[in-house]
Design a protein around this motif. Structure first.
Motif, mmCIF file in Angstrom:
data_model
loop_
_atom_site.group_PDB
_atom_site.id
_atom_site.type_symbol
_atom_site.label_atom_id
_atom_site.label_comp_id
_atom_site.label_asym_id
_atom_site.label_seq_id
_atom_site.Cartn_x
_atom_site.Cartn_y
_atom_site.Cartn_z
ATOM 1 N N ALA A 30 0.817 -1.209 0.000
ATOM 2 C CA ALA A 30 0.000 0.000 0.000
ATOM 3 C C ALA A 30 0.849 1.257 0.000
ATOM 4 C CB ALA A 30 -0.926 -0.004 1.212
ATOM 5 N N ALA A 31 1.999 1.230 0.664
ATOM 6 C CA ALA A 31 2.863 2.417 0.743
ATOM 7 C C ALA A 31 4.072 2.265 -0.174
ATOM 8 C CB ALA A 31 3.308 2.627 2.178
ATOM 9 N N ASP A 32 3.905 1.508 -1.274
ATOM 10 C CA ASP A 32 5.020 1.192 -2.146
ATOM 11 C C ASP A 32 5.549 2.415 -2.883
ATOM 12 O OD1 ASP A 32 6.869 -0.491 -3.318
ATOM 13 O OD2 ASP A 32 5.596 -0.899 -5.042
ATOM 14 N N GLY A 33 4.648 3.238 -3.444
ATOM 15 C CA GLY A 33 5.084 4.398 -4.208
ATOM 16 C C GLY A 33 5.453 5.558 -3.308
ATOM 17 N N PRO A 34 6.340 6.449 -3.778
ATOM 18 C CA PRO A 34 6.750 7.586 -2.943
ATOM 19 C C PRO A 34 5.665 8.647 -2.786
ATOM 20 C CG PRO A 34 7.780 7.710 -5.101
ATOM 21 C CD PRO A 34 7.079 6.384 -5.041
ATOM 22 N N THR A 35 4.691 8.654 -3.692
ATOM 23 C CA THR A 35 3.620 9.656 -3.603
ATOM 24 C C THR A 35 2.253 9.000 -3.765
ATOM 25 O OG1 THR A 35 3.564 10.111 -5.987
ATOM 26 C CG2 THR A 35 5.111 11.396 -4.664
ATOM 27 N N THR A 36 1.226 9.702 -3.292
ATOM 28 C CA THR A 36 -0.153 9.291 -3.531
ATOM 29 C C THR A 36 -0.863 10.449 -4.222
ATOM 30 O OG1 THR A 36 -0.213 7.863 -1.579
ATOM 31 C CG2 THR A 36 -2.332 8.557 -2.488
ATOM 32 N N VAL A 37 -1.407 10.196 -5.405
ATOM 33 C CA VAL A 37 -2.108 11.216 -6.188
ATOM 34 C C VAL A 37 -3.605 10.991 -6.040
ATOM 35 C CG1 VAL A 37 -2.505 12.141 -8.504
ATOM 36 C CG2 VAL A 37 -0.205 11.429 -7.818
ATOM 37 N N CYS A 38 -4.364 12.072 -5.799
ATOM 38 C CA CYS A 38 -5.808 11.963 -5.576
ATOM 39 C C CYS A 38 -6.580 13.028 -6.352
ATOM 40 C CB CYS A 38 -6.144 12.140 -4.092
ATOM 41 S SG CYS A 38 -5.455 10.873 -2.999
ATOM 42 N N ILE A 39 -7.840 12.695 -6.645
ATOM 43 C CA ILE A 39 -8.780 13.678 -7.163
ATOM 44 C C ILE A 39 -9.843 13.910 -6.102
ATOM 45 C CG2 ILE A 39 -8.492 13.309 -9.633
ATOM 46 C CD1 ILE A 39 -10.768 11.307 -9.528
ATOM 47 N N THR A 40 -10.455 15.103 -6.109
ATOM 48 C CA THR A 40 -11.510 15.375 -5.144
ATOM 49 C C THR A 40 -12.761 14.582 -5.520
ATOM 50 O OG1 THR A 40 -12.346 17.236 -6.419
ATOM 51 C CG2 THR A 40 -10.675 17.723 -4.739
ATOM 52 N N THR A 41 -13.636 14.363 -4.565
ATOM 53 C CA THR A 41 -14.859 13.600 -4.807
ATOM 54 C C THR A 41 -15.693 14.248 -5.897
ATOM 55 O OG1 THR A 41 -14.863 12.962 -2.485
ATOM 56 C CG2 THR A 41 -16.900 12.619 -3.712
ATOM 57 N N GLN A 42 -15.787 15.575 -5.873
ATOM 58 C CA GLN A 42 -16.586 16.281 -6.866
ATOM 59 C C GLN A 42 -16.022 16.078 -8.271
ATOM 60 O OE1 GLN A 42 -15.197 17.597 -4.209
ATOM 61 N NE2 GLN A 42 -16.797 18.461 -2.899
ATOM 62 N N ALA A 43 -14.671 16.105 -8.373
ATOM 63 C CA ALA A 43 -14.042 15.968 -9.683
ATOM 64 C C ALA A 43 -14.205 14.561 -10.240
ATOM 65 C CB ALA A 43 -12.560 16.318 -9.577
ATOM 66 N N ALA A 44 -14.448 13.596 -9.364
ATOM 67 C CA ALA A 44 -14.560 12.213 -9.811
ATOM 68 C C ALA A 44 -15.939 11.885 -10.366
ATOM 69 C CB ALA A 44 -14.241 11.273 -8.656
ATOM 70 N N GLN A 45 -16.897 12.818 -10.269
ATOM 71 C CA GLN A 45 -18.248 12.580 -10.773
ATOM 72 C C GLN A 45 -18.291 12.812 -12.281
ATOM 73 O OE1 GLN A 45 -20.571 11.351 -8.947
ATOM 74 N NE2 GLN A 45 -19.662 11.611 -6.938
ATOM 75 N N PRO A 46 -19.094 12.094 -13.043
ATOM 76 C CA PRO A 46 -19.914 10.951 -12.634
ATOM 77 C C PRO A 46 -19.072 9.714 -12.387
ATOM 78 C CG PRO A 46 -20.102 11.307 -14.989
ATOM 79 C CD PRO A 46 -19.280 12.451 -14.462
ATOM 80 N N PRO A 47 -19.655 8.668 -11.797
ATOM 81 C CA PRO A 47 -18.891 7.490 -11.383
ATOM 82 C C PRO A 47 -18.069 6.842 -12.490
ATOM 83 C CG PRO A 47 -21.079 7.414 -10.431
ATOM 84 C CD PRO A 47 -21.067 8.584 -11.374
ATOM 85 N N GLN A 48 -18.528 6.920 -13.743
ATOM 86 C CA GLN A 48 -17.806 6.242 -14.819
ATOM 87 C C GLN A 48 -16.627 7.048 -15.356
ATOM 88 O OE1 GLN A 48 -20.923 7.281 -14.975
ATOM 89 N NE2 GLN A 48 -21.397 8.330 -16.896
ATOM 90 N N THR A 49 -16.427 8.259 -14.852
ATOM 91 C CA THR A 49 -15.349 9.114 -15.340
ATOM 92 C C THR A 49 -13.980 8.525 -15.022
ATOM 93 O OG1 THR A 49 -16.712 11.085 -15.053
ATOM 94 C CG2 THR A 49 -14.333 11.425 -15.221
ATOM 95 N N LEU A 50 -13.113 8.477 -16.039
ATOM 96 C CA LEU A 50 -11.721 8.066 -15.858
ATOM 97 C C LEU A 50 -10.853 9.309 -15.944
ATOM 98 C CD1 LEU A 50 -11.438 4.884 -18.125
ATOM 99 C CD2 LEU A 50 -11.748 4.974 -15.650
ATOM 100 N N VAL A 51 -9.981 9.502 -14.969
ATOM 101 C CA VAL A 51 -9.053 10.630 -14.982
ATOM 102 C C VAL A 51 -7.653 10.066 -15.178
ATOM 103 C CG1 VAL A 51 -8.104 12.568 -13.685
ATOM 104 C CG2 VAL A 51 -10.525 11.971 -13.445
#
Length: 200
Positions: A30-51
């Motif tokens: 789980a902590a293998d990579g040096p960084t964790t990249v995230c998107i906000t919940t709002q930006a992830a909508q709709p559920p099928q969106t791939l970023v």
């Protein structure tokens, strides 16, 4: 009788070890990579969106001119070295990255270490000798997400293998705030590209 008790003890210890080892392996992965990249919940909508976050995306802290505030670490930046895909169901992912050094932007840390509560935000992508904040090569949805501050990164463990940028003040976007850039010019004067410019 003793041999049977001894055998039962060994078997029990073996089972305990088998239960503990997979748990440790999961935490390490789980902590293998040096960084964790995230998107906000709002930006992830709709559920099928791939970023799709492309390799070469630059994330930086918001500390003004790299000096930070009292008790906070100096400004720093990293660049992703692999492409990752985020979704509504998986809004975060670990990613490989390198540190970014730019005298002009006051990113002077060759090793970016984790600090509690520190978040870096996507600002653009590496292009030539600098950072392209317009990101004209990317699709508009991704650009909008970056410009809205919806894509962030946190540091899991030290990011190094620095990428050295040789951009000058002319490469920075004009904020129209009348900022004195002489300090940036002085800081960047030791770069090879700047020494060549000064000779002419």
């Amino acid at each position: 009788m003793r041999n049977r008790a001894y055998g039962h003890t060994i078997l029990l210890l073996g089972l305990c070890a088998a239960c503990v080892l997979p748990t440790r392996a999961v935490h390490a992965q789980a902590a293998d990579g040096p960084t964790t990249v995230c998107i906000t919940t709002q930006a992830a909508q709709p559920p099928q969106t791939l970023v799709v976050v492309p390799s070469g995306t630059v994330f930086a802290t918001g500390a003004a001119e790299g000096r930070g505030t009292a008790g906070s670490p100096p400004a720093a930046a990293i660049v992703t070295t692999e492409t990752i895909t985020l979704t509504h169901m998986q809004p975060c992912s670990v990613a490989d990255a390198s540190s970014v050094v730019s005298h002009t932007r006051h990113w002077l840390r060759e090793k970016v270490r984790p600090h509690a509560g520190q978040t870096l935000y996507a600002i653009g992508e590496v292009s030539g000798n600098g950072v392209d904040t317009d990101m004209s090569d990317e699709d508009s949805a991704f650009r909008d997400m970056v410009h809205a501050g919806a894509l962030s990164a946190s540091i899991n463990h030290t990011v190094q293998d620095p990428v050295f940028l040789q951009e000058s003040d002319a490469d920075l976007p004009d904020g129209g705030q009348g900022v004195d850039t002489s300090a940036s010019r002085n800081a960047a004067s030791d770069l090879p590209s700047q020494r060549q410019v000064q000779k002419h």
